[in-house]
Scaffold this active site. Structure first.
Site, short mmCIF file in Angstrom:
data_model
loop_
_atom_site.label_atom_id
_atom_site.label_comp_id
_atom_site.label_asym_id
_atom_site.label_seq_id
_atom_site.Cartn_x
_atom_site.Cartn_y
_atom_site.Cartn_z
N CYS A 11 -16.66 -13.18 -11.82
CA CYS A 11 -15.88 -14.34 -11.35
C CYS A 11 -15.29 -15.10 -12.53
CB CYS A 11 -16.75 -15.29 -10.53
SG CYS A 11 -17.47 -14.57 -9.04
N CYS B 259 -21.60 -16.11 -11.64
CA CYS B 259 -21.07 -14.75 -11.50
C CYS B 259 -20.18 -14.38 -12.69
CB CYS B 259 -20.29 -14.70 -10.18
SG CYS B 259 -19.20 -13.29 -9.97
#
Length: 102
Positions: A34, A31
């Protein structure tokens, strides 16, 4: 210090039974947002080590914990106090916004 949660039992002992408030970072290695939030979370963990515990939950490694808390999008940051969720934010955000949720 940031602790990586490896299973449900570890989540229970480190987050739900913690004496300190806990910032939980639900993330995945693939991600992009993230990866942007991760260094900020690490920095907060270092700065607030005396008053705050910070843990990370990889949703691919421990999907049962993510599912139990309704994590549908990542990154999701949750603050727990006394075993209860007191704040949740979804998506990448600047340090000031993360600190405001604490």
């Amino acid at each position: 210090m940031v602790l990586a949660i490896e299973n449900e039992a570890m989540f229970r002992s480190e987050v739900l039974e913690s004496d300190k408030p806990v910032l939980v970072d639900f993330f995945a290695t693939w991600c992009g947002p993230c990866r942007m939030v991760s260094p900020v979370v690490d920095e907060i963990a270092e700065e607030r080590a005396d008053t705050l515990k910070v843990v990370k939950v990889d949703v691919d490694e421990v999907p049962s914990v993510a599912a139990a808390y309704g994590v549908m999008s990542i990154p999701t940051l949750m603050v727990f106090r006394g075993g209860e969720t007191v704040n949740t934010q979804v998506g990448a955000m600047p340090k000031a916004r993360i600190e405001a949720m604490l």
